[in-house]
Write a protein that holds these residues in place. Structure first.
Motif, PDB file in Angstrom:
ATOM      1  N   ALA A  86     106.776  67.724  82.961  1.00 11.57           N
ATOM      2  CA  ALA A  86     107.524  66.612  83.125  1.00 11.57           C
ATOM      3  C   ALA A  86     108.361  67.599  84.636  1.00 11.57           C
ATOM      4  CB  ALA A  86     108.331  66.558  82.119  1.00 11.57           C
ATOM      5  N   THR A  87     108.239  68.260  84.456  1.00 10.66           N
ATOM      6  CA  THR A  87     108.855  69.561  85.261  1.00 10.66           C
ATOM      7  C   THR A  87     108.652  69.541  86.453  1.00 10.66           C
ATOM      8  OG1 THR A  87     110.374  70.756  83.708  1.00 10.66           O
ATOM      9  CG2 THR A  87     110.499  71.827  85.722  1.00 10.66           C
ATOM     10  N   GLN A  88     106.602  70.056  86.482  1.00  9.96           N
ATOM     11  CA  GLN A  88     105.789  70.111  87.536  1.00  9.96           C
ATOM     12  C   GLN A  88     105.495  68.810  88.361  1.00  9.96           C
ATOM     13  OE1 GLN A  88     102.316  72.456  86.979  1.00  9.96           O
ATOM     14  NE2 GLN A  88     101.777  71.025  88.072  1.00  9.96           N
ATOM     15  N   MET A  89     105.812  67.650  87.157  1.00  9.61           N
ATOM     16  CA  MET A  89     106.016  66.592  88.208  1.00  9.61           C
ATOM     17  C   MET A  89     107.034  66.379  89.527  1.00  9.61           C
ATOM     18  SD  MET A  89     105.537  62.419  86.479  1.00  9.61           S
ATOM     19  CE  MET A  89     107.257  62.831  85.726  1.00  9.61           C
ATOM     20  N   VAL A  90     107.985  66.379  88.683  1.00 11.99           N
ATOM     21  CA  VAL A  90     109.765  65.841  89.283  1.00 11.99           C
ATOM     22  C   VAL A  90     109.350  66.770  90.700  1.00 11.99           C
ATOM     23  CG1 VAL A  90     111.616  67.118  89.080  1.00 11.99           C
ATOM     24  CG2 VAL A  90     111.017  65.728  87.469  1.00 11.99           C
ATOM     25  N   VAL A  91     109.006  68.570  90.836  1.00 10.90           N
ATOM     26  CA  VAL A  91     108.628  69.664  91.559  1.00 10.90           C
ATOM     27  C   VAL A  91     107.415  68.455  92.771  1.00 10.90           C
ATOM     28  CG1 VAL A  91     108.879  71.727  92.884  1.00 10.90           C
ATOM     29  CG2 VAL A  91     110.239  71.215  90.544  1.00 10.90           C
ATOM     30  N   GLU A  92     106.729  68.543  91.982  1.00  6.90           N
ATOM     31  CA  GLU A  92     105.754  68.055  93.202  1.00  6.90           C
ATOM     32  C   GLU A  92     106.621  66.383  93.965  1.00  6.90           C
ATOM     33  OE1 GLU A  92     100.996  67.899  92.096  1.00  6.90           O
ATOM     34  OE2 GLU A  92     102.423  68.338  89.781  1.00  6.90           O
ATOM     35  N   LEU A 173      86.291  67.518  73.355  1.00  2.00           N
ATOM     36  CA  LEU A 173      86.944  66.517  73.710  1.00  2.00           C
ATOM     37  C   LEU A 173      88.959  66.974  74.232  1.00  2.00           C
ATOM     38  CD1 LEU A 173      85.292  62.738  72.851  1.00  2.00           C
ATOM     39  CD2 LEU A 173      85.112  64.821  75.293  1.00  2.00           C
ATOM     40  N   VAL A 174      89.121  66.185  74.797  1.00  5.30           N
ATOM     41  CA  VAL A 174      90.976  66.236  75.119  1.00  5.30           C
ATOM     42  C   VAL A 174      90.740  65.334  75.451  1.00  5.30           C
ATOM     43  CG1 VAL A 174      90.856  69.173  74.981  1.00  5.30           C
ATOM     44  CG2 VAL A 174      91.128  67.518  76.992  1.00  5.30           C
ATOM     45  N   ASN A 175      92.134  64.482  75.357  1.00  4.20           N
ATOM     46  CA  ASN A 175      93.298  63.448  76.364  1.00  4.20           C
ATOM     47  C   ASN A 175      93.115  64.045  77.650  1.00  4.20           C
ATOM     48  OD1 ASN A 175      93.418  61.118  74.341  1.00  4.20           O
ATOM     49  ND2 ASN A 175      94.783  62.679  73.590  1.00  4.20           N
ATOM     50  N   TRP A 176      92.396  63.907  78.734  1.00  2.12           N
ATOM     51  CA  TRP A 176      92.839  64.249  79.947  1.00  2.12           C
ATOM     52  C   TRP A 176      93.524  63.462  81.274  1.00  2.12           C
ATOM     53  CZ3 TRP A 176      91.192  68.505  81.561  1.00  2.12           C
ATOM     54  CH2 TRP A 176      91.275  69.685  83.026  1.00  2.12           C
ATOM     55  N   ASP A 177      94.528  64.129  81.584  1.00  4.77           N
ATOM     56  CA  ASP A 177      94.728  63.382  82.910  1.00  4.77           C
ATOM     57  C   ASP A 177      94.606  63.359  83.992  1.00  4.77           C
ATOM     58  OD1 ASP A 177      96.966  61.738  84.573  1.00  4.77           O
ATOM     59  OD2 ASP A 177      98.046  61.925  83.096  1.00  4.77           O
ATOM     60  N   PRO A 178      93.801  62.799  84.602  1.00  5.97           N
ATOM     61  CA  PRO A 178      93.000  62.788  86.035  1.00  5.97           C
ATOM     62  C   PRO A 178      94.209  62.958  87.018  1.00  5.97           C
ATOM     63  CG  PRO A 178      92.187  60.814  84.844  1.00  5.97           C
ATOM     64  CD  PRO A 178      93.090  60.643  84.038  1.00  5.97           C
ATOM     65  N   HIS A 179      95.520  62.406  87.211  1.00  7.85           N
ATOM     66  CA  HIS A 179      96.517  62.168  88.122  1.00  7.85           C
ATOM     67  C   HIS A 179      96.730  63.763  88.211  1.00  7.85           C
ATOM     68  CE1 HIS A 179      99.527  60.854  90.469  1.00  7.85           C
ATOM     69  NE2 HIS A 179     100.310  62.129  89.581  1.00  7.85           N
ATOM     70  N   PHE A 180      96.989  64.157  86.890  1.00  8.59           N
ATOM     71  CA  PHE A 180      97.987  65.909  87.040  1.00  8.59           C
ATOM     72  C   PHE A 180      96.434  66.767  86.422  1.00  8.59           C
ATOM     73  CE2 PHE A 180     101.662  63.844  85.485  1.00  8.59           C
ATOM     74  CZ  PHE A 180     101.887  63.894  86.357  1.00  8.59           C
ATOM     75  N   GLN A 181      95.232  66.417  86.131  1.00 11.39           N
ATOM     76  CA  GLN A 181      94.065  67.087  86.198  1.00 11.39           C
ATOM     77  C   GLN A 181      94.469  68.326  84.847  1.00 11.39           C
ATOM     78  OE1 GLN A 181      94.764  67.559  90.205  1.00 11.39           O
ATOM     79  NE2 GLN A 181      94.014  65.621  89.932  1.00 11.39           N
ATOM     80  N   THR A 182      95.329  67.687  84.160  1.00 12.48           N
ATOM     81  CA  THR A 182      95.128  69.113  82.537  1.00 12.48           C
ATOM     82  C   THR A 182      95.052  67.518  81.573  1.00 12.48           C
ATOM     83  OG1 THR A 182      96.802  70.378  81.163  1.00 12.48           O
ATOM     84  CG2 THR A 182      97.721  67.824  82.429  1.00 12.48           C
ATOM     85  N   ALA A 183      94.738  68.235  80.159  1.00 14.63           N
ATOM     86  CA  ALA A 183      94.567  67.614  78.822  1.00 14.63           C
ATOM     87  C   ALA A 183      96.152  67.628  79.093  1.00 14.63           C
ATOM     88  CB  ALA A 183      93.626  68.722  78.399  1.00 14.63           C
ATOM     89  N   ILE A 184      96.086  66.189  78.178  1.00 13.55           N
ATOM     90  CA  ILE A 184      97.888  66.064  77.414  1.00 13.55           C
ATOM     91  C   ILE A 184      97.990  65.864  75.974  1.00 13.55           C
ATOM     92  CG2 ILE A 184      97.919  65.272  79.438  1.00 13.55           C
ATOM     93  CD1 ILE A 184      97.615  62.696  78.729  1.00 13.55           C
ATOM     94  N   VAL A 189     100.333  60.662  75.784  1.00 10.68           N
ATOM     95  CA  VAL A 189      99.615  59.133  75.710  1.00 10.68           C
ATOM     96  C   VAL A 189     100.550  58.146  75.254  1.00 10.68           C
ATOM     97  CG1 VAL A 189      97.680  58.097  75.367  1.00 10.68           C
ATOM     98  CG2 VAL A 189      97.793  60.543  74.805  1.00 10.68           C
ATOM     99  N   GLU A 190     100.428  57.085  75.912  1.00 13.61           N
ATOM    100  CA  GLU A 190     101.037  56.228  75.547  1.00 13.61           C
ATOM    101  C   GLU A 190     100.155  54.668  75.435  1.00 13.61           C
ATOM    102  OE1 GLU A 190     103.000  53.152  78.622  1.00 13.61           O
ATOM    103  OE2 GLU A 190     104.961  54.600  78.006  1.00 13.61           O
ATOM    104  N   GLY A 345      98.629  57.963  80.185  1.00 12.03           N
ATOM    105  CA  GLY A 345      99.442  59.358  80.634  1.00 12.03           C
ATOM    106  C   GLY A 345     100.800  58.632  80.417  1.00 12.03           C
ATOM    107  N   ASP A 346     101.418  59.087  79.866  1.00 13.99           N
ATOM    108  CA  ASP A 346     102.999  58.300  79.501  1.00 13.99           C
ATOM    109  C   ASP A 346     103.221  58.992  80.514  1.00 13.99           C
ATOM    110  OD1 ASP A 346     103.676  60.911  79.548  1.00 13.99           O
ATOM    111  OD2 ASP A 346     105.003  60.769  77.665  1.00 13.99           O
ATOM    112  N   ARG A 347     103.425  59.968  82.258  1.00 11.84           N
ATOM    113  CA  ARG A 347     104.147  60.051  83.115  1.00 11.84           C
ATOM    114  C   ARG A 347     103.612  59.796  84.094  1.00 11.84           C
ATOM    115  NH1 ARG A 347     105.824  64.194  79.048  1.00 11.84           N
ATOM    116  NH2 ARG A 347     108.800  64.317  79.242  1.00 11.84           N
ATOM    117  N   SER A 348     102.066  59.991  84.113  1.00  4.93           N
ATOM    118  CA  SER A 348     101.460  59.283  85.411  1.00  4.93           C
ATOM    119  C   SER A 348     100.950  58.208  85.571  1.00  4.93           C
ATOM    120  CB  SER A 348      99.936  59.912  85.336  1.00  4.93           C
ATOM    121  OG  SER A 348      98.865  60.120  84.329  1.00  4.93           O
TER     122      SER A 348
END
Length: 888
Positions: A86-92, A173-184, A189-190, A345-348
Motif C-alpha cells: 500500500a505504501t509503495q503504491m502511494v509513493v509510486e 504457485l502464488v497469487n501474483w499481481d502483474p501490476h506490482f510484479q509481486t506475490a500477494i 485478493v478480492e 489485486g485489491d489495490r491494483s
C-alpha cells in the motif's frame, strides 16, 4: 455555573491535550498495580480513520480507561504498520504524477529514501485522527514496524526459523499481481464477479482416433497444459486413460490421466491441467508427477516457453489470438457465455495470476500445532466463543505460508547469495560473509535477496517486538503476555493466528489471554459500506457534527457480539441528546445547590428517595463492571443509558424536586449531597465510553468542598466500588410503587388521548395500608409528574374512571369528563384494524419462501421488524380498548 450547552469542538481538543501532556496515558509505576496491557492492531501508515477503525479503537479505549480507573497498570501500546504494497503504491503514484517516473528510474536506495520522506510528512495522519476519537494510548511507546528495534526482531526470527528448518525456499504457485510484479497474500485478493466465457476446445488424440473436449475460461493458459484429467470412474473416458493428446498450437504430446478432481457432471467431464497456472491443477500435478510449465513472465506476458508467435504478448491479447487459432484449426467446439468469479489485486485492480515462482515459505503446519493447543486448553479464549471454530478450521488446514514479496519497501530478506546461488541466511551482512568465507574457503562476492517480507510476518511479532524483544526489557517482563486483543473477524487467520504461532514459538507464552472479535459496521439498511454504493460514513465528519462522545457511545451501545452494527445519523444524534440530558441534569443540580459533602456516607441516608437511588446506583455499578469485565460493551452502554436517563434523570431528579423546593431543611441538605454524590458515580461509570463530556463535567463541578480525589483528572479517578449492602428493599418497594403508578397513569392518559391540561384525581381503590400511605405521602410528586389534581382513597371507581393495577394495588383515573368515550372506542377500533391489516400483508410476505430466499437480507429483516412493531402496537391498542370496555 455550567454553560447552557457542551461544545465538543472546543472542549475535546483542549481536554485531550491536557490528558496527553499530563502523562496520564502511561501505566502507573506502582509495582503493586496489576498489569493490564493491550496492543493496537496497527493501522497502515497510509491509512485514514474509517468507521471500522472507529469501532475497534473505541472498544479498546473503553476497556483501557475502565481498567486504568480500576487501579491497574493499564498499557495501550500504539503504532502503525509499514504496509508494504500500500505504501509503495502511494509513493509510486506520486512519482508518476510529479515527473512520469517509476521506482526503477530512481533505483532502490533513492526510492526507499522517498518513501521515508513521505512517511515523515504524511505517515502519522491516522495517529492524529485516533486522538480526535479520544484514544488514550501511551503515545510515548508508539512503534512502527520498520523501527530499528522491530526490524532487529524480524531478522532474528527469520534466521532462527531458517536454522530450525521452518523457513525454506521452494517453487510453488502464488497469487501474483502483474501490476506490482509481486506475490500477494489471500487477504490482498478480492473476488470479483465478471462476465466471461467458457471456450470449448477439442484436443486431438495423438493416435488420430478421435478427440477429447475441454472447457476453459482462460484460454491463454493452455500453452502450459501438461495433461488432461478425467474421473477414474467416468465410463466415457476409461478407455482413454493412459493415452496422449497432441496439444494444439504447441504440438506437445500430453497424457490423459485419471484424477478425482475431474467432475463427470461438469462440462464434458474432461479438464485441462496447467500446474503452473492454477492452484487446483498444481495439486493434480503433484499427485501425478506432471511437469509444471510457466508460460508467463512477471508482467503476465507470454514468455519463451510458448511458440514464437505468442512470445511477448499480453495475456489477454494471447487469449484472443489462441481462440482465433483454434477456430482456424477447426478445433473450437463452442463459446458459452458465463458469469464467474475472477480474483483481482485489491489495490491494483487487475486480475491476479496463479504464478509458479521461487519464494520463501514458513512451515506453518508445525507452528500451528501449539497455537491450536493453546486455544483448545483455554490459555487464549475467543469472545464470542463461536469464532474459535473459524480459528480451528483455518489452523487445522493450514498451508505453507509464502512470506516473500517482490517489493522494495519492507523488511529485506536477510539472505545473501554466493556466485553459485547458494543462500547464506544471517542477521547481518558481516555474518553472512563469514559463513560464505567458511563455505568457499575464500571471500566471494555476495548479493542480498531483492525481496522483502510479507507485512504479516513482522506484524505477527507485534505483541512482543513492540515491548523490546529479543531484549529482556522491563516492559516485556511486566506487560507480556497482553490481556485482550480487540480485532475484526477478517484477520483472525492473517494476523491473530500468526501472532499466536510466533508468540508461542519465540516466548513460550500466548501473546494474549482473550481475543474479542468486534462486529462489522454497516449502513442504516444493513448494507456493507463501500465508496461505490455511496453509503460510507466518515467518522471524522460524524465527530465534527455530533462530537466524539456521541459516536463512541453509539458504536459501543450497538456492538453486540451476535450482530452487525446498523449505523445511522439519527442514532448518533439520539446519543448526543443523551449527553445533553446528563449536562442538563448537572446544571439542574448546580442551580439547586447540590454540592459534594465531605464525609458523605451513602449507607446512612434517611430520605427514602435517596436510599432508593444509591441502591439503584450500586446495582448499576455492579452490572456495568461485570459487563465491561466480560467485554459486554453493549450491555454496559445500555445499562448506563437506562440508569442515567431513565432512573436518575427521569425519576430521581423529578421526584427530588418537591424535596429541593420544600421546607424540610435536613431532607433538602441530604438530597443535595446525594444528588452530587450520584453525579460523581455516574461520571465515573460513564467515563470510559464518553470521556470528554464526563471529564468536562468532573472539572466544572469541582468545588472547594470536593473530596481530594476530585482534584485530578476523572480518567485517573477510582472506579466506583459500591457495596451491595446499599440496596434497600423497603425504599425500592416504596419508590417502585410511585414510579409504577405514574408510569401506568401516563400510559392511560396517552392511550386515551387525555389532554395534557386535564387534571383528574388519582384514586386508590384497593391497596394495602402501606401502599395507601406511600401513595398519599407522595401525593405532591405524583401530582406534579402525572398531572393529577391529587391522590385520595376511594371505595370504588366512579363512572367514567379507568382502573389499572400496579404492584397489586388497583388505582383509577376519572377521565370521562375530559374525553369522548365513544369516539375513543371508535378510534382505537380503527387503529387496531389498520395494524391487523398491516400485519397480514407483512406476514404474507414472510410466509412466502420465494420472497425470503430472493429478497436482500436487510429487506427481509426490515419486514420482520415491521411485523413485530405492528404486533406490539396492536396489543397496546387492544389493552387500551379493554380498559374502556367497562367504562360508561
Amino acid at each position: 455555573m455550567l454553560d447552557k450547552t457542551f461544545d465538543p469542538k472546543t472542549a475535546e481538543p483542549r481536554l485531550y491535550e491536557a490528558w496527553e501532556q499530563s502523562g496520564a496515558f502511561a501505566p502507573t509505576d506502582d509495582p503493586a498495580a496489576e498489569p493490564f496491557s493491550i496492543v493496537i492492531p496497527p493501522p497502515n501508515v497510509t491509512g485514514s480513520l474509517h468507521i471500522g477503525h472507529a469501532l475497534n479503537n473505541t472498544l479498546q479505549d473503553v476497556i483501557i480507561r475502565f481498567e486504568r480507573m480500576r487501579g491497574k497498570a493499564a498499557l495501550w501500546l500504539p503504532g502503525t504498520d509499514h504496509a508494504g504494497i500500500a505504501t509503495q503504491m502511494v509513493v509510486e503514484r506520486q512519482l508518476a504524477e510529479a515527473g512520469n517516473m517509476s521506482r526503477r528510474d530512481l533505483g532502490r536506495e533513492a526510492f526507499i529514501e522517498k518513501v521515508w520522506e513521505w512517511k515523515a510528512k504524511s505517515g502519522g495522519t491516522i495517529v492524529n485522527q485516533l486522538r480526535r476519537l479520544g484514544a488514550s494510548c501511551d503515545w510515548s511507546r508508539e512503534r512502527f514496524t520498520l523501527d530499528e528495534g522491530l526490524s532487529a526482531a524480524v531478522r532474528k526470527v527469520f534466521v532462527q526459523l531458517h536454522k530450525e528448518g521452518l523457513i525454506y525456499r521452494d517453487k510453488r504457485l502464488v497469487n501474483w499481481d502483474p501490476h506490482f510484479q509481486t506475490a500477494i497474500s489471500d487477504l490482498e485478493v478480492e473476488q470479483r464477479e465478471v462476465d466471461g466465457n467458457y471456450w470449448h476446445f477439442a484436443y486431438p488424440l495423438e493416435d488420430g482416433s478421435g478427440e477429447i473436449v475441454v472447457a476453459t475460461t482462460r484460454p491463454e493458459t493452455m500453452l502450459g497444459d501438461t495433461a488432461v484429467a478425467v474421473h477414474p470412474d467416468d465410463e466415457r473416458y476409461k478407455h482413454l486413460i493412459g493415452k496422449c493428446v497432441r496439444l494444439p498450437i504447441v504440438g506437445r504430446p500430453i497424457p490423459i490421466i485419471a484424477d478425482d478432481y475431474a467432475d463427470p457432471e461438469k462440462g464434458s467431464g474432461a479438464v485441462k491441467i496447467t500446474p503452473a497456472h492454477d492452484f487446483n491443477d498444481f495439486m493434480v500435478g503433484k499427485r501425478n508427477n506432471l511437469p509444471a510449465i510457466n508460460v508467463m513472465d512477471e508482467f503476465a506476458r507470454i514468455n519463451d516457453e510458448a511458440p514464437a508467435a505468442y512470445r511477448g504478448l499480453d495475456r489477454f491479447a494471447a487469449r484472443k489470438k489462441i481462440v482465433e487459432e483454434f477456430e482456424s484449426l477447426g478445433l473450437l467446439r463452442g463459446i458459452e457465455p458465463t458469469r464467474h468469479v475472477v480474483p483481482h489485486g485489491d489495490r491494483s485492480g487487475v486480475p491476479v495470476e496463479p504464478f509458479l515462482t521461487d519464494q520463501w515459505y514458513v512451515n506453518a503446519e508445525v507452528l500451528a500445532k501449539p497455537a491450536i493447543q493453546a486455544v483448545e486448553d483455554g490459555r487464549t479464549v475467543f469472545e464470542p466463543r463461536n469464532w474459535e471454530k473459524t480459528y480451528f478450521e483455518w489452523m487445522r488446514n493450514i498451508q505453507p505460508w509464502c512470506i516473500s514479496r517482490q517489493l522494495w519497501w519492507g523488511h529485506r530478506i536477510p539472505a545473501w547469495y554466493g556466485p553459485d546461488g547458494r543462500p547464506f541466511v544471517a542477521e547481518t551482512e558481516e555474518e553472512a560473509r563469514a559463513a560464505a568465507r567458511e563455505h568457499y574457503g575464500r571471500d566471494e562476492p555476495l548479493k542480498q535477496d531483492e525481496d522483502v517480507l510479507d507485512t504479516w510476518f513482522s506484524s505477527g511479532l507485534w505483541p512482543f517486538s513492540t515491548m523490546g524483544w529479543p531484549e529482556k526489557t522491563k516492559d516485556l517482563e511486566r506487560f507480556y503476555p497482553t490481556h485482550t486483543l480487540i480485532t475484526g473477524f477478517d484477520i483472525i487467520f492473517f494476523w491473530v493466528a500468526r501472532m499466536m504461532m510466533q508468540g508461542l514459538h519465540f516466548t513460550g507464552e500466548v501473546p494474549f489471554r482473550r481475543v474479542f472479535i468486534n462486529a462489522l459496521v454497516r449502513d442504516a439498511e444493513g448494507k456493507k459500506m463501500s465508496k461505490s454504493k455511496g453509503n460510507v460514513m466518515d467518522p471524522l465528519e460524524l465527530v465534527d457534527e455530533f462530537g466524539a462522545d456521541a459516536l463512541r457511545f453509539t458504536l459501543t451501545a450497538m456492538s453486540g457480539q451476535a450482530r452487525d452494527i446498523k449505523l445511522s445519523r439519527q442514532r448518533i444524534e439520539g446519543y448526543r441528546n443523551f449527553g445533553t440530558k446528563l449536562w442538563n441534569a448537572t446544571r439542574f443540580c448546580q442551580m439547586n445547590g447540590c454540592a459534594r459533602a465531605e464525609g458523605f456516607d451513602p449507607a446512612n441516608l434517611k430520605v427514602t428517595l435517596n436510599r432508593w437511588i444509591v441502591g439503584e446506583a450500586a446495582k448499576a455499578a455492579q452490572g456495568v463492571t461485570q459487563a465491561l469485565d466480560g467485554c459486554g460493551f453493549d450491555e454496559a452502554a445500555n445499562a448506563l443509558y437506562r440508569f442515567i436517563w431513565n432512573v436518575y434523570c427521569d425519576w430521581y431528579v423529578e421526584l427530588a424536586k418537591p424535596i429541593l423546593n420544600g421546607d424540610d431543611a435536613a431532607a433538602k441538605a441530604e438530597t443535595q449531597a446525594t444528588a452530587a454524590w450520584m453525579l460523581d458515580v455516574i461520571l465515573r461509570l460513564l467515563h470510559p465510553i464518553m470521556p470528554f463530556v464526563t471529564e468536562e463535567l468532573w472539572s466544572q463541578t469541582a468545588g472547594e468542598g470536593a473530596p481530594r480525589d476530585h482534584s485530578g483528572f476523572l480518567m485517573t479517578a477510582p472506579w466506583p466500588d459500591l457495596s451491595e449492602g446499599l440496596a434497600d428493599a423497603a425504599a425500592e418497594a416504596e419508590i417502585g410503587l410511585v414510579i409504577a403508578a405514574v408510569s401506568e397513569g401516563r400510559s392511560v392518559r396517552a392511550e386515551l388521548n387525555v389532554p395534557p391540561s386535564a387534571r383528574p384525581e388519582l384514586l386508590v381503590i384497593e391497596a394495602s395500608a402501606d401502599q395507601r400511605r406511600v401513595l398519599e405521602e407522595a401525593a405532591a410528586v405524583i401530582g406534579q409528574t402525572l398531572r393529577v389534581a391529587g391522590v385520595r382513597s376511594a371505595d370504588r371507581a366512579p363512572e367514567g374512571a379507568i382502573p389499572f393495577v400496579v404492584e397489586g394495588a388497583t388505582l383509577a383515573l376519572p377521565v370521562a369528563e375530559f374525553i369522548d368515550l365513544a369516539a375513543e372506542r371508535a378510534r382505537l377500533t380503527r387503529e387496531i384494524a389498520a395494524h391487523a391489516a398491516d400485519m397480514e400483508r407483512t406476514a404474507k410476505k414472510l410466509n412466502n419462501p420465494d420472497f425470503v430466499a430472493r429478497a436482500p437480507e436487510e429487506v427481509v429483516e426490515e419486514n420482520r421488524e415491521r411485523l413485530a412493531e405492528a404486533e406490539a402496537a396492536k396489543a397496546k391498542l387492544e389493552a387500551a380498548l379493554e380498559r374502556l370496555s367497562g367504562v360508561s
